[in-house]
Write a protein that holds these residues in place. Sequence first.
Motif, PDB file in Angstrom:
ATOM      1  N   GLY A 109       7.766  76.127 119.491  1.00 18.29           N
ATOM      2  CA  GLY A 109       6.361  75.732 119.515  1.00 18.29           C
ATOM      3  C   GLY A 109       5.589  76.323 118.354  1.00 18.29           C
ATOM      4  N   GLU A 110       5.884  77.580 118.014  1.00 18.63           N
ATOM      5  CA  GLU A 110       5.229  78.190 116.850  1.00 18.63           C
ATOM      6  C   GLU A 110       5.642  77.476 115.565  1.00 18.63           C
ATOM      7  N   SER A 111       6.898  77.025 115.505  1.00 19.39           N
ATOM      8  CA  SER A 111       7.354  76.252 114.341  1.00 19.39           C
ATOM      9  C   SER A 111       6.577  74.944 114.233  1.00 19.39           C
ATOM     10  N   VAL A 112       6.412  74.269 115.367  1.00 25.02           N
ATOM     11  CA  VAL A 112       5.644  73.021 115.379  1.00 25.02           C
ATOM     12  C   VAL A 112       4.217  73.272 114.896  1.00 25.02           C
ATOM     13  N   SER A 113       3.640  74.401 115.316  1.00 20.33           N
ATOM     14  CA  SER A 113       2.281  74.741 114.897  1.00 20.33           C
ATOM     15  C   SER A 113       2.197  74.903 113.383  1.00 20.33           C
ATOM     16  N   ILE A 114       3.207  75.551 112.783  1.00 22.74           N
ATOM     17  CA  ILE A 114       3.223  75.734 111.327  1.00 22.74           C
ATOM     18  C   ILE A 114       3.354  74.391 110.623  1.00 22.74           C
ATOM     19  N   ILE A 115       4.245  73.555 111.132  1.00 19.13           N
ATOM     20  CA  ILE A 115       4.434  72.230 110.525  1.00 19.13           C
ATOM     21  C   ILE A 115       3.157  71.395 110.656  1.00 19.13           C
ATOM     22  N   ALA A 116       2.559  71.421 111.855  1.00 19.34           N
ATOM     23  CA  ALA A 116       1.334  70.649 112.084  1.00 19.34           C
ATOM     24  C   ALA A 116       0.203  71.131 111.192  1.00 19.34           C
ATOM     25  N   ASP A 117       0.141  72.432 110.968  1.00 23.48           N
ATOM     26  CA  ASP A 117      -0.909  72.987 110.112  1.00 23.48           C
ATOM     27  C   ASP A 117      -0.839  72.382 108.723  1.00 23.48           C
ATOM     28  N   SER A 118       0.374  72.097 108.274  1.00 19.95           N
ATOM     29  CA  SER A 118       0.557  71.507 106.953  1.00 19.95           C
ATOM     30  C   SER A 118       0.468  69.982 106.976  1.00 19.95           C
ATOM     31  N   ASP A 119       1.087  69.353 107.990  1.00 21.64           N
ATOM     32  CA  ASP A 119       1.341  67.909 107.921  1.00 21.64           C
ATOM     33  C   ASP A 119       0.475  67.047 108.821  1.00 21.64           C
ATOM     34  N   PHE A 120      -0.078  67.623 109.878  1.00 20.31           N
ATOM     35  CA  PHE A 120      -0.847  66.804 110.823  1.00 20.31           C
ATOM     36  C   PHE A 120      -2.325  66.775 110.413  1.00 20.31           C
ATOM     37  N   PRO A 121      -2.973  65.629 110.408  1.00 19.77           N
ATOM     38  CA  PRO A 121      -2.460  64.322 110.863  1.00 19.77           C
ATOM     39  C   PRO A 121      -1.920  63.425 109.745  1.00 19.77           C
ATOM     40  N   ASP A 122      -2.242  63.704 108.474  1.00 17.75           N
ATOM     41  CA  ASP A 122      -1.981  62.694 107.449  1.00 17.75           C
ATOM     42  C   ASP A 122      -0.501  62.445 107.185  1.00 17.75           C
ATOM     43  N   ARG A 123       0.358  63.486 107.306  1.00 18.50           N
ATOM     44  CA  ARG A 123       1.791  63.277 107.038  1.00 18.50           C
ATOM     45  C   ARG A 123       2.619  63.258 108.318  1.00 18.50           C
ATOM     46  N   TRP A 124       1.934  63.317 109.451  1.00 16.66           N
ATOM     47  CA  TRP A 124       2.636  63.255 110.749  1.00 16.66           C
ATOM     48  C   TRP A 124       1.751  62.486 111.730  1.00 16.66           C
ATOM     49  N   PRO A 125       1.354  61.266 111.375  1.00 13.92           N
ATOM     50  CA  PRO A 125       0.371  60.534 112.195  1.00 13.92           C
ATOM     51  C   PRO A 125       0.903  60.127 113.561  1.00 13.92           C
ATOM     52  N   GLU A 126       2.222  60.050 113.694  1.00  8.96           N
ATOM     53  CA  GLU A 126       2.809  59.593 114.965  1.00  8.96           C
ATOM     54  C   GLU A 126       2.932  60.712 115.993  1.00  8.96           C
ATOM     55  N   LEU A 127       2.551  61.942 115.641  1.00  9.71           N
ATOM     56  CA  LEU A 127       2.804  63.092 116.506  1.00  9.71           C
ATOM     57  C   LEU A 127       2.186  62.929 117.892  1.00  9.71           C
ATOM     58  N   ILE A 128       0.902  62.619 117.972  1.00 11.95           N
ATOM     59  CA  ILE A 128       0.233  62.549 119.282  1.00 11.95           C
ATOM     60  C   ILE A 128       0.757  61.372 120.096  1.00 11.95           C
ATOM     61  N   ASP A 129       1.006  60.233 119.426  1.00 13.84           N
ATOM     62  CA  ASP A 129       1.582  59.082 120.132  1.00 13.84           C
ATOM     63  C   ASP A 129       2.936  59.455 120.741  1.00 13.84           C
ATOM     64  N   ASP A 130       3.720  60.220 119.986  1.00 10.90           N
ATOM     65  CA  ASP A 130       5.033  60.651 120.463  1.00 10.90           C
ATOM     66  C   ASP A 130       4.888  61.543 121.698  1.00 10.90           C
ATOM     67  N   LEU A 131       3.919  62.461 121.658  1.00 10.73           N
ATOM     68  CA  LEU A 131       3.704  63.355 122.802  1.00 10.73           C
ATOM     69  C   LEU A 131       3.279  62.570 124.044  1.00 10.73           C
ATOM     70  N   VAL A 132       2.324  61.672 123.874  1.00 12.17           N
ATOM     71  CA  VAL A 132       1.831  60.881 125.000  1.00 12.17           C
ATOM     72  C   VAL A 132       2.954  60.023 125.584  1.00 12.17           C
ATOM     73  N   PHE A 133       3.755  59.454 124.698  1.00  8.85           N
ATOM     74  CA  PHE A 133       4.867  58.605 125.141  1.00  8.85           C
ATOM     75  C   PHE A 133       5.845  59.377 126.026  1.00  8.85           C
TER      76      PHE A 133
END
Length: 974
Positions: A109-133
């Motif tokens: 989860g901490e890794s995801v936070s680091i990645i999201a800090d860099s990439d979300f939302p512009d380079r990881w736009p599908e992230l929230i859709d993936d979570l909801v799915f």
Amino acid sequence: MASAQEIQQIASLLESSLNPATAKQAESTLKLNEGQSGFAILLLHVVATSSLPQISRLAGALFFKNFIRRKWTDENRNYLIPVEDAKAVKKEIIGLMITLPTSLQVQLGESVSIIADSDFPDRWPELIDDLVFRLSSTDVVSNNGVLQVAHSIFKRWRPLYRSDALFSEIKLVLDKFCIPFMSLFQQTDALISQNQNNKDALLPLFHSMQLIFKVYFDLNCQDIPEFFEDNIALLMGLVHKYLSYTNPLLITEDEDESGPLEESKASICELIQLYSQRYDDVFRDLLPSFVETTWNLLTTTGPEPKYDVLISKALGFLTAICKSPERAKMFGSEDILKQVVEKIVLPNMSLRPSDEELFEDDPIEYTRRDLEGSDSDTRRRAATDFLRELKERFESLVTEVVMSYVQHYLQQYNANPTENWRSKDTAVYLFSSVAVKGTVTASGVSATNLLLDVVGFFSQNVAPDLISGNIQSILKVDAIKFIHTFRNQLTKQQLAETFPVLSSMFLSPDYVVFTYAAITIERILSMKNSIQKTQMQFDKNDIAPIAEDLLINLFRLIEKGQTPEKLAENEFLMRCCMRVIITAKESIVGYSDAILPHLVGIITETSKNPSNPKFTHYTFESLSAVIRFAAPSKPSGSFDSVLIPVFLEILGQDVTEFIPYVFQLLAQLLDVAPRDASFPSALAPLVRPLLAPSLWETKGNVPALTHLLESMLSRNPEIFVTEGLIEPVLGVFQKLLSSRLNDHFGIELLEYVLYYIPIEHLQKYTRQIAMLILQRLQTSRTEKLVVRVAHLVYFLSAVTDPAKNLGPNFSIGLVDQAQAGIFGEVFTAFVVPATSKLHSSAEKKVAVIGLARILFDAPGFLQSNPTKWQIGLSGLVNAIKSDSLVGVFESTDPMDDLSLDRGDEDVVFSASFSKLATVSVSVIDPAPEIASDISSLKKFTGSMIQKSMSGGLKLPQNAPQEIQDALHEFVAMA
């Protein structure tokens, strides 16, 4: 797809990295693999492989987190791993994480936070859709994984400043996540009701609830979303339900570890505290029911340690309520306040058996929890904060009520001191709680309750416990802590009289007693003079008679540790050593040979397994101070012969946590040595390896490496010429310049190169140097870069030594090599505007002398740039006349303003740089014959004007009158 053999190989390396005997080799091999394509995915597969030992999978998750932290992107968001690997990680990590056990989920989860800090939302736009799915109506484990990921991403928002970009990101999440979140909340509530008699089903469901409350806080941390406001009755109705929820099946047998029900309620208390502080307009009507439920919770929850965090959070909520004068009225009667003290404050402030066990069995943890300002969630601190907040609202009433209990407990103690010593402990705590006015900071208490006689209470009830040989240890700690808390209310003489008593505590067998004595001595020595705020209350003359004994006793206590971990356990002892040495200053010279081996031995032993970042920092800070104050008075090379072999061993062993400190201290050794001392022969072989590009990849190395390289240039420039190291050192300059994080270090290093390496060896590189700097200024400049370039121009112009072949014509010519005549543009666009941002006395001196020489000692500049010359003239007068210039030349002891209290509480082993405040950074004085005072600089400027006027310069008649007046003043002083 990674093969089973590859997964097994990496897993074996990870397991070996946990064994001290094989850790270094395993870590080196793992780092060699980092550059290979597919390594990140291979690590994820290790974590995902259920047939591997749990320890290997956990090591994999930890290594993956640290790998992502170091290697995901650079400062410009460029991937440091192959782009295809980055895409694959983002594609796989969510699906993998939601299937993992909780311990592994947290790390990923901490890794995801680091990645999201860099990439979300512009380079990881599908992230929230993936979570909801991936949210399920039946799979609670999967839902918990989704919630853990969501919390890892959304919690990043909590400490951030409000900005359009932040709110845009939050809105994107809310639009997609709110409705599924509320549905999951309702669904989880329904499942809990259906399974109220099924413990196996309830445990994961309450884990869901705990995560739901955390995500609820995350989504509301910056502002209350419209969705939550519209549905507040429904959502807060569910929140309230679980604040009062009880179920015997969820009561854990373990008295120390909190269960999912307590953790959920603690998260609720944080959430309703947020709402009560930030969203009063929508929460006001619901508040009374939450206050009543919290009161009931506080008065019915037992004293077991497993409830400590819950009680602390519940008291935090009530404390927040009391911050509002209007709301605090509900507590404003004598009867209510007595109930508050009896039912809430006293049960949570009184010493419990578990506290006494902690005092005996884990004294360092007891100290850390008990220390004022600690962030530990303790009942005592929470009860104290609540009582203090009530006292701020109803000072006389609360003081009267509390003091009646204080007297009651003191009478109990006096009736039977042996049996009723706990009553004395409660009395002292209660008194301290209401005696403080405002908050207790690292500097102590600034004001006290005027209704109480703090010094009188100390003399009558506390001081006797300091010298009594037959008293319970906790009461002795209370007495020491009283001095620590109220040190600002005691006179210097009174405090000085406590030193012998406190130092005698170092002979106590009780760990907490001698630790609190060290803490208190350190804090007393850190006090500033109440009148002269820039000076310390105690100086070397005050501490000199007892400093050596204090240090020897402190080292004796530290060195009782039989392992590297135990040796480094107590950072408070080493922090006290540091403060004693800094206060004693040059008076340590006489016994520095006695204390140096202790510090060297401690560093050598703890380097085998660094475990406590604070202890490490204070140890190196102490050693740095010894070098600074004692080495200049010792025979040349005496410190080098003791320290350099130890430092080279640490570098050879690649003790990552120590390396930035070693670089700083090697530079310190070079800087404090006499200028005519020979360069240490042991360091000559180190120069070439220091220029290796790989060494500069680690962020934490850069500031220290830059300083060390500069020190080497200043002491032994010949080696860079004879060993063919000019191009490698310019390569380091170019690498630093290309980084937005480090560009200013590149320019700083360049100053040393141009000053110390004879210019004839650099001629073929100067055009390329100038072009690199101009390109950087045009395309990707930072404020630090601009200020440092201004300093470079002024510095080169200010050099008065003719043998250096520098000066104003050189600095102008250097810039013009990039493009003919470009200096004037750079001068007015960057250099002159940055002059006001040069703050230290050394920088101001360089700016004034350099600017004066450009204007009055480089006639070609005036002839080709008359308009720009006048801009520079205004900049010169403003620099000399500015208030900031007057201020920086006031004489102060630089050691009186050491930044030892800024940030060192947050020292951690990481890629960031921990600067040693005691390292003396020497700067080059380009004009040592000109004094660094305002009068001398005016005289120098006047003499430059006279010289140029005798050469035919005419002062501009169209300059503003204040400019002309200033110039005439300078000439008159010359």
